[in-house]
Enzyme design. Sequence first.
Site, PDB file in Angstrom:
ATOM      1  N   ASP A 124      -6.878 -13.375  -9.116  1.00 31.62           N
ATOM      2  CA  ASP A 124      -6.072 -12.811  -9.989  1.00 31.62           C
ATOM      3  C   ASP A 124      -6.461 -11.321 -10.236  1.00 31.62           C
ATOM      4  O   ASP A 124      -7.624 -11.046 -10.952  1.00 31.62           O
ATOM      5  CB  ASP A 124      -5.936 -13.851 -11.178  1.00 31.62           C
ATOM      6  CG  ASP A 124      -4.857 -13.371 -12.258  1.00 31.62           C
ATOM      7  OD1 ASP A 124      -4.732 -12.312 -12.440  1.00 31.62           O
ATOM      8  OD2 ASP A 124      -4.298 -14.265 -12.828  1.00 31.62           O
ATOM      9  N   GLY A 125      -5.648 -10.283  -9.979  1.00 29.60           N
ATOM     10  CA  GLY A 125      -6.051  -9.191 -10.476  1.00 29.60           C
ATOM     11  C   GLY A 125      -6.177  -8.910 -11.839  1.00 29.60           C
ATOM     12  O   GLY A 125      -7.342  -7.975 -12.124  1.00 29.60           O
ATOM     13  N   ASP A 142      -1.344  -2.301  -6.681  1.00 33.32           N
ATOM     14  CA  ASP A 142       0.163  -2.165  -6.016  1.00 33.32           C
ATOM     15  C   ASP A 142       0.400  -3.514  -5.950  1.00 33.32           C
ATOM     16  O   ASP A 142       0.664  -4.197  -4.715  1.00 33.32           O
ATOM     17  CB  ASP A 142      -0.296  -1.472  -4.591  1.00 33.32           C
ATOM     18  CG  ASP A 142       1.172  -1.111  -3.889  1.00 33.32           C
ATOM     19  OD1 ASP A 142       2.077  -1.357  -4.524  1.00 33.32           O
ATOM     20  OD2 ASP A 142       0.964  -1.191  -2.644  1.00 33.32           O
TER      21      ASP A 142
END
Length: 272
Positions: A124-125, A142
Amino acid sequence: MSDSFLALEDADANAHVRPYVRETLDSKSLHFCMDEIQSTMHLMAPDALALAYTRTMMGVLLFNPRPATLAMIGLGGGSLAKFCHRHLPATRIKVLEINPHVLALRREFKVPDDDARFKVLLGDGADFVRFPPYQLDVLLVDGFDYHGQPPALCTQRFYDDCRDALQPGGLLAVNLHTGHVDFALHLARLERSFDGELLVISDEDCSNTIVIACRGRLPRLQGTAALRCPAGFDAQAWSELLPAFEEVVRASRTGDVQASISAEPPAGHRRR
């Protein structure tokens, strides 16, 4: 913090939409639906940046051509990951992708195997920037899914965490969907997190807006003196980047809030 902390070993694959791959004689593209392209790869040049907005995101190299550490949120078809792996051989690179079905296609899109300096993780960014393993010189965001920009990657907390994950003078490049109903709100949140130290560069077909932001004062780029080919870039890569880099320099030099980047014929809304 170890890489295993971020790994989603028990991820529920059913929670994520499975993308599909479309191939032509000269390209391969990643889709969640027919009218939107998530990523495009030229079969004869798999490391090239096929979409204009990805070349603009690499404008961060005008401010720091040799980052020691770089992370990116969103693998997609791996365009940015492959480009950075090839052209930044001294940079430690970490890539986060939350969708296991996307990650499963990494070899389909010729994303390099993990090694000592390059790692692609299922994770999970938003958690990654909240608990970064180290401070970053460059962060590329992005992240898109079937529905567009995930809400978790657009909050004030997320952009604050992005700033805190950077070294002093570190750089963020984020791809925003210009047509998002909350686009102005997302931009305002970025301005708040980075104290207004950012450039905003929009493409002509109104699909993507790239924001380059700095933890600290974002330097002004002065004309052609700023347009120097980074070490390790071949002539072909530099010639492809140059038009987008010229627009980043123009935006920086003039202090414009927005500038236009060269648009390619649209094939739906393009992501990465």
